[in-house]
Design a protein around this motif. Structure first.
Motif, PDB file in Angstrom:
ATOM      1  N   ASP A 190       0.823  -1.210   0.000  1.00 15.10           N
ATOM      2  CA  ASP A 190       0.000   0.000   0.000  1.00 15.10           C
ATOM      3  C   ASP A 190       0.858   1.262   0.000  1.00 15.10           C
ATOM      4  N   SER A 191       1.988   1.224   0.720  1.00 14.95           N
ATOM      5  CA  SER A 191       2.849   2.410   0.773  1.00 14.95           C
ATOM      6  C   SER A 191       3.617   2.612  -0.530  1.00 14.95           C
ATOM      7  N   LEU A 192       3.794   1.540  -1.296  1.00 17.65           N
ATOM      8  CA  LEU A 192       4.533   1.646  -2.555  1.00 17.65           C
ATOM      9  C   LEU A 192       3.621   1.941  -3.740  1.00 17.65           C
ATOM     10  N   LEU A 193       2.334   1.684  -3.578  1.00 15.76           N
ATOM     11  CA  LEU A 193       1.386   1.892  -4.672  1.00 15.76           C
ATOM     12  C   LEU A 193       1.024   3.363  -4.758  1.00 15.76           C
ATOM     13  N   LEU A 194       1.020   3.916  -5.959  1.00 16.06           N
ATOM     14  CA  LEU A 194       0.774   5.346  -6.125  1.00 16.06           C
ATOM     15  C   LEU A 194      -0.639   5.740  -5.729  1.00 16.06           C
ATOM     16  N   ASN A 195      -1.631   4.920  -6.112  1.00 13.18           N
ATOM     17  CA  ASN A 195      -3.024   5.284  -5.831  1.00 13.18           C
ATOM     18  C   ASN A 195      -3.840   4.014  -5.604  1.00 13.18           C
ATOM     19  N   THR A 196      -3.856   3.554  -4.351  1.00 12.37           N
ATOM     20  CA  THR A 196      -4.541   2.308  -4.023  1.00 12.37           C
ATOM     21  C   THR A 196      -6.036   2.403  -4.283  1.00 12.37           C
ATOM     22  N   THR A 197      -6.638   3.491  -3.885  1.00 16.11           N
ATOM     23  CA  THR A 197      -8.091   3.662  -4.043  1.00 16.11           C
ATOM     24  C   THR A 197      -8.497   3.609  -5.513  1.00 16.11           C
ATOM     25  N   ALA A 198      -7.724   4.278  -6.353  1.00 20.11           N
ATOM     26  CA  ALA A 198      -8.038   4.278  -7.785  1.00 20.11           C
ATOM     27  C   ALA A 198      -7.903   2.873  -8.369  1.00 20.11           C
ATOM     28  N   THR A 199      -6.912   2.108  -7.907  1.00 22.16           N
ATOM     29  CA  THR A 199      -6.719   0.746  -8.400  1.00 22.16           C
ATOM     30  C   THR A 199      -7.903  -0.142  -8.031  1.00 22.16           C
ATOM     31  N   ILE A 200      -8.345  -0.061  -6.780  1.00 23.38           N
ATOM     32  CA  ILE A 200      -9.486  -0.865  -6.334  1.00 23.38           C
ATOM     33  C   ILE A 200     -10.740  -0.496  -7.114  1.00 23.38           C
ATOM     34  N   THR A 201     -10.965   0.789  -7.284  1.00 23.57           N
ATOM     35  CA  THR A 201     -12.146   1.253  -8.028  1.00 23.57           C
ATOM     36  C   THR A 201     -12.113   0.751  -9.464  1.00 23.57           C
ATOM     37  N   TRP A 202     -10.935   0.823 -10.091  1.00 21.58           N
ATOM     38  CA  TRP A 202     -10.812   0.371 -11.475  1.00 21.58           C
ATOM     39  C   TRP A 202     -11.114  -1.120 -11.583  1.00 21.58           C
ATOM     40  N   ILE A 203     -10.598  -1.908 -10.653  1.00 20.73           N
ATOM     41  CA  ILE A 203     -10.854  -3.351 -10.680  1.00 20.73           C
ATOM     42  C   ILE A 203     -12.344  -3.631 -10.544  1.00 20.73           C
ATOM     43  N   MET A 204     -13.000  -2.950  -9.625  1.00 16.24           N
ATOM     44  CA  MET A 204     -14.430  -3.175  -9.426  1.00 16.24           C
ATOM     45  C   MET A 204     -15.233  -2.747 -10.656  1.00 16.24           C
ATOM     46  N   ASN A 205     -14.734  -1.782 -11.409  1.00 19.14           N
ATOM     47  CA  ASN A 205     -15.404  -1.363 -12.647  1.00 19.14           C
ATOM     48  C   ASN A 205     -15.278  -2.407 -13.753  1.00 19.14           C
ATOM     49  N   CYS A 206     -14.385  -3.387 -13.563  1.00 18.11           N
ATOM     50  CA  CYS A 206     -14.248  -4.482 -14.527  1.00 18.11           C
ATOM     51  C   CYS A 206     -15.316  -5.556 -14.303  1.00 18.11           C
ATOM     52  N   ARG A 207     -16.053  -5.450 -13.224  1.00 15.90           N
ATOM     53  CA  ARG A 207     -17.041  -6.475 -12.887  1.00 15.90           C
ATOM     54  C   ARG A 207     -18.236  -6.406 -13.822  1.00 15.90           C
ATOM     55  N   GLU A 208     -18.651  -7.574 -14.293  1.00  9.90           N
ATOM     56  CA  GLU A 208     -19.854  -7.677 -15.114  1.00  9.90           C
ATOM     57  C   GLU A 208     -20.656  -8.871 -14.622  1.00  9.90           C
ATOM     58  N   GLY A 209     -21.782  -8.619 -14.013  1.00  7.96           N
ATOM     59  CA  GLY A 209     -22.552  -9.706 -13.422  1.00  7.96           C
ATOM     60  C   GLY A 209     -21.778 -10.309 -12.266  1.00  7.96           C
ATOM     61  N   ASP A 210     -21.571 -11.612 -12.310  1.00 12.06           N
ATOM     62  CA  ASP A 210     -20.843 -12.301 -11.240  1.00 12.06           C
ATOM     63  C   ASP A 210     -19.361 -12.456 -11.537  1.00 12.06           C
ATOM     64  N   ALA A 211     -18.932 -12.037 -12.726  1.00  8.10           N
ATOM     65  CA  ALA A 211     -17.541 -12.236 -13.141  1.00  8.10           C
ATOM     66  C   ALA A 211     -16.885 -10.895 -13.468  1.00  8.10           C
ATOM     67  N   TYR A 212     -15.678 -10.978 -14.028  1.00  6.66           N
ATOM     68  CA  TYR A 212     -14.922  -9.769 -14.353  1.00  6.66           C
ATOM     69  C   TYR A 212     -14.431  -9.821 -15.798  1.00  6.66           C
ATOM     70  N   LYS A 213     -14.310  -8.618 -16.371  1.00 12.91           N
ATOM     71  CA  LYS A 213     -13.796  -8.475 -17.730  1.00 12.91           C
ATOM     72  C   LYS A 213     -12.326  -8.045 -17.677  1.00 12.91           C
ATOM     73  N   LEU A 214     -11.661  -8.115 -18.828  1.00  7.16           N
ATOM     74  CA  LEU A 214     -10.254  -7.738 -18.894  1.00  7.16           C
ATOM     75  C   LEU A 214     -10.053  -6.258 -18.564  1.00  7.16           C
TER      76      LEU A 214
END
Length: 387
Positions: A190-214
Motif C-alpha cells: 500500500d505504501s509503494l502503490l501510487l493510488n490504491t483507491t483508484a486501483t481498487i475502483t478500477w478493478i471493481m469497474n471491470c465487474r460484469e454480473g458475477d464475473a470480471y472483464k479484462l
C-alpha cells in the motif's frame, strides 16, 4: 540365399516400438536440449539466447520437485542469477521509460509480464543458500518498482507497457511484483502503490454480473480476468463481501468442462461461458482462484488428467491437448496446476508418457526369426516324410 537375406532384414530393420519414457523423462529430455550452459538460462526452441520466460518456467519445475535443493543443484544458479540481473534495463537513467524493467533477453523490450517472470525467477534463485557467489549478485529493486509504477495509468489499473491501456491481468502481475519486492523492505504494498483507491475502483469497474472483464471497456467476462481480479483484490486487502465472492466462485466453477465433445478436454476450464475453448491457461487461473478461496477440493478431480493431457509428444506442454509440439513457457503453468492439485508432484510425472510408444511384449524381429525357423523345420520334416 533368400533365407539369409530375410534374416538380415529382420535384425537390421528399425523396430516399430521403442522403450517407453515417463512423463518426467520426456520433459527432462526436452529441457536438456534447451539449456544454455554459457548463460545459465534456457532458450525457447533449442537455439538462440537464454530467455526469461523459458528460464523461469524451467527453474519453477526444478524448484517444485526439489532439484534445486541438491548440492550442486541441477543447474548453475550463479550463472542463472547473473543472467537475470543482465536482463534488467539499467541504462538511460530514471527518465528512460524502460529503466528498471526486465526484458525477455538482454537489451530486449521490457514489460510488466517479463518483469513479473524475472522477479519470480529471482525469488526462486535467491531462496537457495550455500551457493558460492550468489549473495554478491543483486538486482535494482528500487528501479524495478519505478518501472512498475510507471505502468500504472490514470484510471488506476496497470498496463503491460508504459503508456499502454490498462488490463486486469497486467494489474495483478504488477501488484504481485510490488508485493514480492515490498516483502524484502520495511515498506508495504500500500505504501509503494501510487493510488490504491483508484486501483481498487478500477478493478471493481471491470465487474460484469458475477464475473470480471479484462478491462471496463471489454465486452465479455472470463475466467482469467475474474481470477486476476480476485487475486488483485486479495493483495490489496479489498476482497468484496462473502456473497459477491461466492457468486464469482460459482461462475468460475461453472466453466469447468465435464462433458466435452472431445474426451481429452474433460476437467479443464474454458475461458468464458459457452466459448468451447477449454485450455491450460484458463485452467491455471481457475485453480489459482479456487486456491485463494480455499476451494481446490471442490474442483472435479478430472482436472488433473486434463493438465496431463496437455503434455505434448515432445515432452513440453501445449495450451490444450492434441498438439504434437509443446512449448517451454507452458511448463510453468502445468507445474503450478499440479502443485495445487497434487501433494507429490512426481507421482503423476513418473507415469508412462502416452506420447511415446510402448515396448511390445515380444520383439517382433525375434518372433519373425522363431516363426521362420519353425516353418523351416516343418518343411524339412514334411520333406523327410515324403522321402
Amino acid at each position: 540365399m533368400i533365407a539369409v537375406a530375410i534374416l538380415a532384414m529382420a535384425f537390421t530393420a528399425i523396430p516399430t516400438a521403442a522403450n517407453p519414457a515417463t512423463r518426467f523423462e520426456s520433459l527432462n529430455t526436452y529441457l536438456t536440449d534447451r539449456y544454455d550452459t554459457a548463460e545459465g538460462g534456457y532458450n525457447l526452441d533449442g537455439k538462440g539466447t537464454s530467455r526469461i520466460e523459458a528460464t523461469y518456467s524451467a527453474a519453477l519445475l526444478w524448484d517444485v520437485i526439489g532439484y534445486l535443493d541438491a548440492r550442486p543443484p541441477i543447474v548453475d544458479l550463479l550463472k542463472m542469477a547473473n543472467f537475470t540481473q543482465k536482463v534488467q534495463w539499467d541504462t538511460g537513467g530514471e527518465t528512460n521509460e524502460r529503466y528498471g524493467g526486465f526484458g525477455s533477453f538482454i537489451a530486449g523490450l521490457v514489460s510488466v509480464e517479463t518483469t513479473h517472470k524475472a522477479i519470480s525467477l529471482w525469488k526462486i534463485i535467491t531462496a537457495q543458500s550455500g551457493i558460492p557467489g550468489l549473495d554478491d549478485v543483486e538486482i535494482n529493486s528500487t528501479a524495478a518498482l519505478m518501472f512498475i509504477n510507471r505502468t500504472q495509468t490514470t484510471s488506476g489499473g496497470f498496463s503491460n507497457e508504459v503508456g499502454g491501456n490498462a488490463d486486469i491481468v497486467s494489474t495483478y502481475l504488477a501488484l504481485e511484483v510490488i508485493e514480492i519486492l515490498a516483502s524484502e523492505t520495511p515498506w508495504t504494498l500500500d505504501s509503494l502503490l501510487l493510488n490504491t483507491t483508484a486501483t481498487i475502483t478500477w478493478i471493481m469497474n471491470c465487474r460484469e454480473g458475477d464475473a470480471y472483464k479484462l478491462s471496463p471497456e471489454s465486452t465479455t467476462a472470463g475466467v482469467t480476468p475474474s481470477a486476476a481480479a480476485l487475486l488483485s483484490l486479495s493483495l490489496l486487502d479489498a476482497l468484496p463481501v462473502a456473497s459477491v465472492i461466492q457468486a464469482t466462485k460459482a461462475w468460475i466453477m461453472d466453466r469447468q468442462d465435464l462433458d466435452p465433445d472431445i474426451i481429452e478436454l474433460t476437467g479443464g476450464f474454458e475461458e468464458g461461458a459457452l466459448t468451447n475453448d477449454t485450455n491450460l491457461l484458463s485452467t491455471y487461473y481457475a485453480l489459482k482462484a479456487m486456491d485463494l478461496l480455499n476451494a481446490i477440493e471442490e474442483v472435479n478431480e478430472t482436472v488433473t488428467q486434463f493438465v496431463l493431457n496437455c503434455q505434448s509428444s515432445n515432452g513440453a506442454w501445449a495450451n490444450a491437448p492434441g498438439f504434437e509440439v509443446g512449448y517451454i513457457q507452458f511448463i510453468a503453468n502445468a507445474m503450478q496446476c499440479l502443485t495445487l492439485l497434487e501433494e507429490n508432484h512426481l507421482t503423476v510425472l513418473l507415469l508412462e508418457h502416452p506420447g511415446t510408444p510402448s515396448v511390445p511384449l515380444i520383439d517382433w524381429r525375434l518372433l519373425f526369426v522363431v516363426l521362420f525357423i519353425i516353418a523351416a523345420m516343418i518343411v524339412g520334416f514334411v520333406a523327410l516324410r515324403l522321402d
